[in-house]
Design an enzyme around this catalytic site. Sequence first.
Site, short mmCIF file in Angstrom:
data_model
loop_
_atom_site.label_atom_id
_atom_site.label_comp_id
_atom_site.label_asym_id
_atom_site.label_seq_id
_atom_site.Cartn_x
_atom_site.Cartn_y
_atom_site.Cartn_z
N GLU A 145 72.12 10.30 66.13
CA GLU A 145 71.04 10.94 65.39
C GLU A 145 69.84 10.02 65.25
O GLU A 145 70.00 8.81 65.06
CB GLU A 145 71.55 11.32 63.98
CG GLU A 145 70.53 12.05 63.13
CD GLU A 145 71.05 12.33 61.72
OE1 GLU A 145 71.36 13.49 61.43
OE2 GLU A 145 71.14 11.38 60.92
N TYR A 175 62.84 14.97 64.24
CA TYR A 175 64.29 14.74 64.05
C TYR A 175 65.02 15.15 65.32
O TYR A 175 64.69 16.17 65.95
CB TYR A 175 64.80 15.60 62.88
CG TYR A 175 66.30 15.63 62.76
CD1 TYR A 175 66.98 14.71 61.96
CD2 TYR A 175 67.06 16.55 63.49
CE1 TYR A 175 68.37 14.72 61.88
CE2 TYR A 175 68.44 16.56 63.43
CZ TYR A 175 69.09 15.64 62.62
OH TYR A 175 70.46 15.64 62.55
#
Length: 387
Positions: free
Chosen positions: A189, A101
């Site tokens: 993101e 992530y």
Amino acid sequence: MDLLEYQGKQLFARHGLKVSQGLAVTTVEDALIAADEVGYPVVVKAQVLIGGRGKAGGVKLAANESEAREHAGNILGMDIKGHTVRTVWIEHASDIASEYYASVLLDRSAKQPLVMFSVEGGVDIEEVAERTPEKLIRHHVDALAGLSHDEGVQIARDGGADDDVVDGVADALVALYEVWLEEDATLAEINPLIVTPEREVKALDSKVSLDGNALYRHPENQSLSDKENEDPLERRAKEEGLQFVKLDGDIGILGNGAGLVMSTLDVVSHAGGAPANFLDAGGGSNAETIKQAVDLILANEAVKAVLVNIFAGITRCDEVALGLIAAFGEIKPSVPFVVRLDGTNDVEGRRLLGEAALPNVHSAKTMNEAAEMVVALAAGQSVGAVA
Ligand code: GDP
Ligand code: MN
């Protein structure tokens, strides 16, 4: 302004982040053509402005044409948490060794950009942050110096990335930071940032929000706004230059100045009502703006009553009154209005409104009184004092 996954990935690619090649399509037939072009196996991905598409069945692997036909057919038109899928993105499927992530955003309290990284990707990152906060690396960046490759390496190591991909992760973080900075994003993101069996580091998903107020600096990004999924009233407001946000209630709100409108929403809620919108007609709003604003508020069929709350400084209450009178002449609203005019030329404004004797328009002296009246009117009760 939120971008669809594939639009975000196109921005990523511009800044050197690795992504899979793909095509955005709106029909099953085009999905099959796209699949042939990128080569099987492919992944069929719903393009909606909401996360958790995978869990909702909006992300499916297809090994061949019949599977691609089935998945594209199922996903196009699917409803994902209230968002109808009109576009699917077809990309060549990746093999995955690990899911990481990564994100970049502005940490307002620290007044610094924040880079986050975790080797626990592919899942809900809020859960990781809550259950195992030590697995989510948070690194503040010196905004003037930017994010260096060395810092990227350090973040990757601190997060526990596999040794052989530390450099690749650092490159991805630096590129993501560049996306965030140079595209005026409020959020960039990647979840998951994958490592392939060939040890390539690649963005498999994207979540990018661009700062709408900085869009004028990026003419190439202006076409990215998702016209189809945008609320039609908000789109119209944008075209007319009105600051409008649609809300879920039934009381239309019109004010001048963002602060006043925000407090009007609060006061109406406090009085037990539910605002249908935020609408700031702006300082110095003239009769024409007021007319447009009334028109826009009433275009929302949920609206049962409207509160016009003007505290005039640069704006003149007589102009607002003229705008309301013009609007009533053209639109002939079927719902009651409560009008509070205070400030510059308020006496004149109230006199004009009184003379016009508009049907179903009530005058209030204070904001609280106005809020109580409009809540009662929206509930179908009668109130005294017609303007
Ligand atoms: P989200 O559910 O909206 O976050 O959509 P994602 O694009 O993140 O996809 C959800 C999940 O589907 C990912 O975490 C992967 O596990 C899986 N997935 C997506 N694309 C691929 C792919 O190309 N290959 C494989 N093997 N899995 C994929
Ligand atoms: Mn994802």
